[in-house]
Design an enzyme around this catalytic site. Sequence first.
Site, PDB file in Angstrom:
ATOM      1  N   THR A   1      17.874  30.609  -1.869  1.00  0.00           N
ATOM      2  CA  THR A   1      18.162  29.804  -3.057  1.00  0.00           C
ATOM      3  C   THR A   1      17.049  30.028  -4.084  1.00  0.00           C
ATOM      4  O   THR A   1      16.021  30.651  -3.806  1.00  0.00           O
ATOM      5  CB  THR A   1      18.277  28.299  -2.715  1.00  0.00           C
ATOM      6  OG1 THR A   1      17.026  27.841  -2.227  1.00  0.00           O
ATOM      7  CG2 THR A   1      19.365  28.037  -1.689  1.00  0.00           C
TER       8      THR A   1
ATOM      9  N   LYS B   1       9.888  31.878  -2.211  1.00  0.00           N
ATOM     10  CA  LYS B   1       8.449  31.626  -2.052  1.00  0.00           C
ATOM     11  C   LYS B   1       8.152  30.155  -1.766  1.00  0.00           C
ATOM     12  O   LYS B   1       7.105  29.827  -1.224  1.00  0.00           O
ATOM     13  CB  LYS B   1       7.713  31.993  -3.361  1.00  0.00           C
ATOM     14  CG  LYS B   1       7.755  33.451  -3.713  1.00  0.00           C
ATOM     15  CD  LYS B   1       7.361  33.705  -5.168  1.00  0.00           C
ATOM     16  CE  LYS B   1       8.539  33.724  -6.096  1.00  0.00           C
ATOM     17  NZ  LYS B   1       9.460  34.829  -6.026  1.00  0.00           N
TER      18      LYS B   1
ATOM     19  N   GLU C   1       8.975  37.545   4.761  1.00  0.00           N
ATOM     20  CA  GLU C   1       8.322  38.758   4.259  1.00  0.00           C
ATOM     21  C   GLU C   1       8.682  39.049   2.800  1.00  0.00           C
ATOM     22  O   GLU C   1       7.865  39.557   2.035  1.00  0.00           O
ATOM     23  CB  GLU C   1       8.693  39.959   5.146  1.00  0.00           C
ATOM     24  CG  GLU C   1       7.876  41.212   4.881  1.00  0.00           C
ATOM     25  CD  GLU C   1       6.374  40.955   4.982  1.00  0.00           C
ATOM     26  OE1 GLU C   1       5.917  40.553   6.052  1.00  0.00           O
ATOM     27  OE2 GLU C   1       5.663  41.157   3.971  1.00  0.00           O
TER      28      GLU C   1
ATOM     29  N   VAL D   1       6.684  37.822  -1.039  1.00  0.00           N
ATOM     30  CA  VAL D   1       5.630  38.463  -1.836  1.00  0.00           C
ATOM     31  C   VAL D   1       5.792  39.977  -1.754  1.00  0.00           C
ATOM     32  O   VAL D   1       5.901  40.540  -0.660  1.00  0.00           O
ATOM     33  CB  VAL D   1       4.219  38.070  -1.325  1.00  0.00           C
ATOM     34  CG1 VAL D   1       3.132  38.760  -2.139  1.00  0.00           C
ATOM     35  CG2 VAL D   1       4.027  36.558  -1.373  1.00  0.00           C
TER      36      VAL D   1
ATOM     37  N   GLY E   1      16.984  42.497 -15.127  1.00  0.00           N
ATOM     38  CA  GLY E   1      17.162  41.540 -14.027  1.00  0.00           C
ATOM     39  C   GLY E   1      15.892  41.360 -13.204  1.00  0.00           C
ATOM     40  O   GLY E   1      15.945  40.865 -12.075  1.00  0.00           O
TER      41      GLY E   1
ATOM     42  N   GLU F   1      12.341  36.397 -13.899  1.00  0.00           N
ATOM     43  CA  GLU F   1      13.036  35.231 -13.352  1.00  0.00           C
ATOM     44  C   GLU F   1      13.996  34.699 -14.425  1.00  0.00           C
ATOM     45  O   GLU F   1      13.770  34.897 -15.628  1.00  0.00           O
ATOM     46  CB  GLU F   1      12.023  34.126 -12.997  1.00  0.00           C
ATOM     47  CG  GLU F   1      11.110  34.459 -11.830  1.00  0.00           C
ATOM     48  CD  GLU F   1      11.761  34.222 -10.466  1.00  0.00           C
ATOM     49  OE1 GLU F   1      12.763  33.499 -10.397  1.00  0.00           O
ATOM     50  OE2 GLU F   1      11.255  34.784  -9.477  1.00  0.00           O
TER      51      GLU F   1
ATOM     52  N   ASP G   1       5.044  32.125 -11.039  1.00  0.00           N
ATOM     53  CA  ASP G   1       5.494  32.975  -9.927  1.00  0.00           C
ATOM     54  C   ASP G   1       4.271  33.530  -9.180  1.00  0.00           C
ATOM     55  O   ASP G   1       4.213  33.501  -7.942  1.00  0.00           O
ATOM     56  CB  ASP G   1       6.357  34.129 -10.477  1.00  0.00           C
ATOM     57  CG  ASP G   1       6.743  35.120  -9.403  1.00  0.00           C
ATOM     58  OD1 ASP G   1       7.670  34.825  -8.627  1.00  0.00           O
ATOM     59  OD2 ASP G   1       6.097  36.187  -9.312  1.00  0.00           O
TER      60      ASP G   1
ATOM     61  N   LYS H   1       3.079  32.837  -5.266  1.00  0.00           N
ATOM     62  CA  LYS H   1       2.759  33.904  -4.303  1.00  0.00           C
ATOM     63  C   LYS H   1       1.320  33.750  -3.792  1.00  0.00           C
ATOM     64  O   LYS H   1       1.043  33.963  -2.605  1.00  0.00           O
ATOM     65  CB  LYS H   1       2.933  35.272  -4.960  1.00  0.00           C
ATOM     66  CG  LYS H   1       4.393  35.620  -5.193  1.00  0.00           C
ATOM     67  CD  LYS H   1       4.551  36.832  -6.069  1.00  0.00           C
ATOM     68  CE  LYS H   1       6.023  37.202  -6.203  1.00  0.00           C
ATOM     69  NZ  LYS H   1       6.296  38.103  -7.325  1.00  0.00           N
TER      70      LYS H   1
HETATM   71  N1  LIG Z   1      15.693  39.024  -7.176  1.00  0.00           N
HETATM   72  C1  LIG Z   1      14.609  39.552  -6.628  1.00  0.00           C
HETATM   73  O1  LIG Z   1      14.307  40.736  -6.823  1.00  0.00           O
HETATM   74  C2  LIG Z   1      13.714  38.718  -5.741  1.00  0.00           C
HETATM   75  C3  LIG Z   1      12.595  39.295  -5.155  1.00  0.00           C
HETATM   76  C4  LIG Z   1      11.808  38.546  -4.270  1.00  0.00           C
HETATM   77  C5  LIG Z   1      12.122  37.208  -4.049  1.00  0.00           C
HETATM   78  N2  LIG Z   1      13.211  36.654  -4.675  1.00  0.00           N
HETATM   79  C6  LIG Z   1      13.527  35.242  -4.394  1.00  0.00           C
HETATM   80  O2  LIG Z   1      14.738  35.214  -3.629  1.00  0.00           O
HETATM   81  C7  LIG Z   1      15.511  34.061  -3.973  1.00  0.00           C
HETATM   82  C8  LIG Z   1      16.906  34.528  -4.404  1.00  0.00           C
HETATM   83  O3  LIG Z   1      16.807  35.365  -5.537  1.00  0.00           O
HETATM   84  P1  LIG Z   1      18.123  35.893  -6.262  1.00  0.00           P
HETATM   85  O4  LIG Z   1      17.678  36.907  -7.239  1.00  0.00           O
HETATM   86  O5  LIG Z   1      19.161  36.229  -5.261  1.00  0.00           O
HETATM   87  O6  LIG Z   1      18.569  34.565  -7.036  1.00  0.00           O
HETATM   88  P2  LIG Z   1      20.014  34.222  -7.615  1.00  0.00           P
HETATM   89  O7  LIG Z   1      20.798  35.459  -7.867  1.00  0.00           O
HETATM   90  O8  LIG Z   1      19.804  33.252  -8.732  1.00  0.00           O
HETATM   91  O9  LIG Z   1      20.729  33.464  -6.385  1.00  0.00           O
HETATM   92  C9  LIG Z   1      20.328  32.186  -5.961  1.00  0.00           C
HETATM   93  C10 LIG Z   1      21.455  31.626  -5.122  1.00  0.00           C
HETATM   94  O10 LIG Z   1      21.067  30.341  -4.628  1.00  0.00           O
HETATM   95  C11 LIG Z   1      22.155  29.436  -4.835  1.00  0.00           C
HETATM   96  N3  LIG Z   1      21.641  28.064  -4.806  1.00  0.00           N
HETATM   97  C12 LIG Z   1      20.736  27.464  -5.602  1.00  0.00           C
HETATM   98  N4  LIG Z   1      20.523  26.192  -5.202  1.00  0.00           N
HETATM   99  C13 LIG Z   1      21.323  25.986  -4.120  1.00  0.00           C
HETATM  100  C14 LIG Z   1      21.583  24.893  -3.261  1.00  0.00           C
HETATM  101  N5  LIG Z   1      20.951  23.709  -3.418  1.00  0.00           N
HETATM  102  N6  LIG Z   1      22.463  25.053  -2.242  1.00  0.00           N
HETATM  103  C15 LIG Z   1      23.097  26.227  -2.069  1.00  0.00           C
HETATM  104  N7  LIG Z   1      22.906  27.306  -2.854  1.00  0.00           N
HETATM  105  C16 LIG Z   1      22.035  27.190  -3.864  1.00  0.00           C
HETATM  106  C17 LIG Z   1      22.749  29.883  -6.133  1.00  0.00           C
HETATM  107  O11 LIG Z   1      24.056  29.366  -6.332  1.00  0.00           O
HETATM  108  P3  LIG Z   1      24.743  29.483  -7.796  1.00  0.00           P
HETATM  109  O12 LIG Z   1      24.911  30.951  -8.074  1.00  0.00           O
HETATM  110  O13 LIG Z   1      26.027  28.780  -7.631  1.00  0.00           O
HETATM  111  O14 LIG Z   1      23.783  28.830  -8.764  1.00  0.00           O
HETATM  112  C18 LIG Z   1      22.753  31.398  -5.897  1.00  0.00           C
HETATM  113  O15 LIG Z   1      23.840  31.770  -5.077  1.00  0.00           O
HETATM  114  C19 LIG Z   1      14.734  33.316  -5.066  1.00  0.00           C
HETATM  115  O16 LIG Z   1      13.978  32.286  -4.464  1.00  0.00           O
HETATM  116  C20 LIG Z   1      13.820  34.398  -5.645  1.00  0.00           C
HETATM  117  O17 LIG Z   1      12.629  33.861  -6.201  1.00  0.00           O
HETATM  118  C21 LIG Z   1      14.013  37.366  -5.496  1.00  0.00           C
END
Ligand SMILES: NC(=O)c1ccc[n+]([C@@H]2O[C@H](COP(=O)([O-])OP(=O)(O)OC[C@H]3O[C@@H](n4cnc5c(N)ncnc54)[C@H](OP(=O)(O)O)[C@@H]3O)[C@@H](O)[C@H]2O)c1
Length: 364
Positions: free
Chosen positions: A105, A134, A158, A161, A215, A218, A229, A233
């Site tokens: 999430t 995180k 993992e 970060v 993309g 954030e 962010d 981390k």
């Molecule tokens: N993207 C990257 O490259 C990357 C890299 C490292 C770490 N991260 C971390 O990984 C996580 C996911 O990233 P992402 O890019 O996949 O984000 P994202 O595309 O915004 O997806 C987040 C998902 O979480 C859902 N969500 C939010 N609150 C929720 C809740 N209370 N109950 C159920 N589902 C919920 C959202 O639903 P809706 O779509 O309906 O809002 C969405 O499906 C984040 O914490 C991010 O900081 C991301």
Amino acid sequence: MTEFHLLLIGYGNVAQRFVSLLGEQRAQLASRYGIGTRVIGIATRREGPRYVDSSVVSAPRRTKGGASPAKTEHYRDSTLAFIRDACVRDRAAARAGRLVVVETTTLDIARGEPAIGHVRAALAGGAHVVTANKGPAAFAYRSLARAAEKANRRFLFEGAVMDGIPIFNLVRETLPAVKILGFRGVVNSTTNFILTAMEQGQPFDQALARMQAAGIAEADASLDVDGWDAAAKTAALANVLLGASLTPHSVAREGISEATGQRAMAARAAGRRVKLVAQAVRTGRRVTARVAPEELPADDLLAGVEGQQNAILLETDLLEEIAIVQRGGSLTQTAYALLSDLITIARDIKRDTSLTWRAAARRR
Ligand SMILES: NC(=O)c1ccc[n+]([C@@H]2O[C@H](COP(=O)([O-])OP(=O)(O)OC[C@H]3O[C@@H](n4cnc5c(N)ncnc54)[C@H](OP(=O)(O)O)[C@@H]3O)[C@@H](O)[C@H]2O)c1
């Protein structure tokens, strides 16, 4: 063969890439690690929680309207209740250590919720947790690690970060008896890209817009540019590697702005570089941490970290400095981090710790 049952909490960019990666790696996972996977449920904020038909072996792709083409059974309560319900409903997998909650999430920088609650509920229900979020390690590492230990389940993160580049795994698996004394790093791709672009005269807004279009920034860009962010981390790294009890709010924090660009240009002209440096150090019983733009001499390893690259220098007692450099980050790398966490759990099962597991399962 271990068939993991996966409960996907969050099904955005990372989780969807994780599922497609599982498909791509299916043959290798089965032959090399004896792993099979089956998605049993998915929860998102807008669509709510739903159980996926048990015949579905990988998660359904979203259709244009957001609906899933697979047969699903909607669950009408909160995500938290869904996790609890799934652990009871699939108690056989939970008892056997084959139920895994994949928490992806959105990061909540105020308190790390609801992700922390999701992790706690999963562990209490007998599921392992793998997450790229995180929040849990940055706000509540110690108590969640204790909960995992008590439940005899894994809490792995993992991907939190530097995407799939091993840091937590590296220290946990390959540096026995080595004490981490501190670290310094460039850990946020968006701000490093903006700083590198501004050194070359590009405006702040334009560089940020490019990161948003790609993309990489954030969804809420202030999380990146204000240093949140990087602070999250830093707190996660300090909590895990230095035994600290920090939150992102106890990390002294300064972000970057248009003015930092002027500083970066002047520094570059003088043969130096401005970088957003995240660091933490242990002094006696105290760990202090900060995130701030710093002017570095050209021969500092962090000065050479360009564009979207990241790097961390670990200061250790026995091995002096260890440097880890990430040349490129992508969704595949973050999805790989989740996959590597899953393999860690499969190795546990194989190694069989099983005596303890079976005893714990009998007690449950
Ligand atoms: N993207 C990257 O490259 C990357 C890299 C490292 C770490 N991260 C971390 O990984 C996580 C996911 O990233 P992402 O890019 O996949 O984000 P994202 O595309 O915004 O997806 C987040 C998902 O979480 C859902 N969500 C939010 N609150 C929720 C809740 N209370 N109950 C159920 N589902 C919920 C959202 O639903 P809706 O779509 O309906 O809002 C969405 O499906 C984040 O914490 C991010 O900081 C991301």
